[in-house]
Design a protein around this motif. Structure first.
Motif, PDB file in Angstrom:
ATOM      1  N   VAL A  25       0.553   3.046   1.685  1.00 45.49           N
ATOM      2  CA  VAL A  25      -0.664   2.569   1.031  1.00 45.49           C
ATOM      3  C   VAL A  25      -1.139   1.334   1.787  1.00 45.49           C
ATOM      4  O   VAL A  25      -0.332   0.469   2.136  1.00 45.49           O
ATOM      5  CB  VAL A  25      -0.384   2.177  -0.437  1.00 45.49           C
ATOM      6  CG1 VAL A  25      -1.647   1.682  -1.121  1.00 45.49           C
ATOM      7  CG2 VAL A  25       0.242   3.322  -1.205  1.00 45.49           C
ATOM      8  N   ARG A  68      -4.315   5.498  -0.064  1.00 47.35           N
ATOM      9  CA  ARG A  68      -3.023   6.150   0.160  1.00 47.35           C
ATOM     10  C   ARG A  68      -3.191   7.150   1.299  1.00 47.35           C
ATOM     11  O   ARG A  68      -4.203   7.837   1.383  1.00 47.35           O
ATOM     12  CB  ARG A  68      -2.541   6.861  -1.100  1.00 47.35           C
ATOM     13  CG  ARG A  68      -2.294   5.893  -2.218  1.00 47.35           C
ATOM     14  CD  ARG A  68      -1.753   6.565  -3.475  1.00 47.35           C
ATOM     15  NE  ARG A  68      -1.464   5.540  -4.465  1.00 47.35           N
ATOM     16  CZ  ARG A  68      -0.367   4.800  -4.485  1.00 47.35           C
ATOM     17  NH1 ARG A  68       0.573   4.999  -3.574  1.00 47.35           N
ATOM     18  NH2 ARG A  68      -0.185   3.888  -5.404  1.00 47.35           N
ATOM     19  N   SER A  71      -4.110  10.653   0.188  1.00 49.16           N
ATOM     20  CA  SER A  71      -5.102  10.787  -0.875  1.00 49.16           C
ATOM     21  C   SER A  71      -6.191  11.786  -0.472  1.00 49.16           C
ATOM     22  O   SER A  71      -6.466  11.987   0.721  1.00 49.16           O
ATOM     23  CB  SER A  71      -5.744   9.433  -1.178  1.00 49.16           C
ATOM     24  OG  SER A  71      -6.615   9.057  -0.116  1.00 49.16           O
ATOM     25  N   THR A  73      -9.340  11.418  -0.621  1.00 47.95           N
ATOM     26  CA  THR A  73     -10.400  10.723   0.119  1.00 47.95           C
ATOM     27  C   THR A  73     -10.037  10.589   1.588  1.00 47.95           C
ATOM     28  O   THR A  73     -10.848  10.887   2.468  1.00 47.95           O
ATOM     29  CB  THR A  73     -10.663   9.327  -0.490  1.00 47.95           C
ATOM     30  OG1 THR A  73     -11.063   9.489  -1.846  1.00 47.95           O
ATOM     31  CG2 THR A  73     -11.728   8.570   0.287  1.00 47.95           C
TER      32      THR A  73
END
Length: 100
Positions: A25, A68, A71, A73
């Motif tokens: 992250v 992350r 993730s 996105t």
């Protein structure tokens, strides 16, 4: 007779990489700065401005406090930029070195 299972060094390395990807992250600042430093920020902003980009991705880009590695996105932006998994890993590795 019991069977003994061994994992190869290559399999162990792959498992470690997958675990790293799941756990990694970075802050929004680190992500944005890494993209700027590596010349990708304008391409990302073009993708974000594209009407075909989902509203969720736009909102995440503009409002997320962290990103992350795995993730949706990040995966969507990486695909739009045609980045390989290794290139995304390198961006995250670099982002982790950036301090505000």
């Amino acid at each position: 007779m019991s069977e003994t299972w061994f994992i190869t060094d290559e399999q162990a390395a792959q498992q470690a990489l997958e675990a790293w990807r799941e756990a990694t992250v970075v802050s929004a600042f680190q992500a944005h700065q890494a993209l700027d430093d590596t010349g990708y920020i304008e391409a990302v902003e073009t993708v974000i401005a594209d009407p075909a980009t989902t509203e969720k991705t736009r909102r995440a880009w503009n409002m997320a406090q962290e990103f992350r590695r795995m993730s949706p996105t990040v995966l969507e932006l990486a695909a739009a930029l045609e980045l390989t998994a290794a290139q995304v890993d390198e961006l995250f590795e670099y982002a982790l070195t950036i301090e505000a």
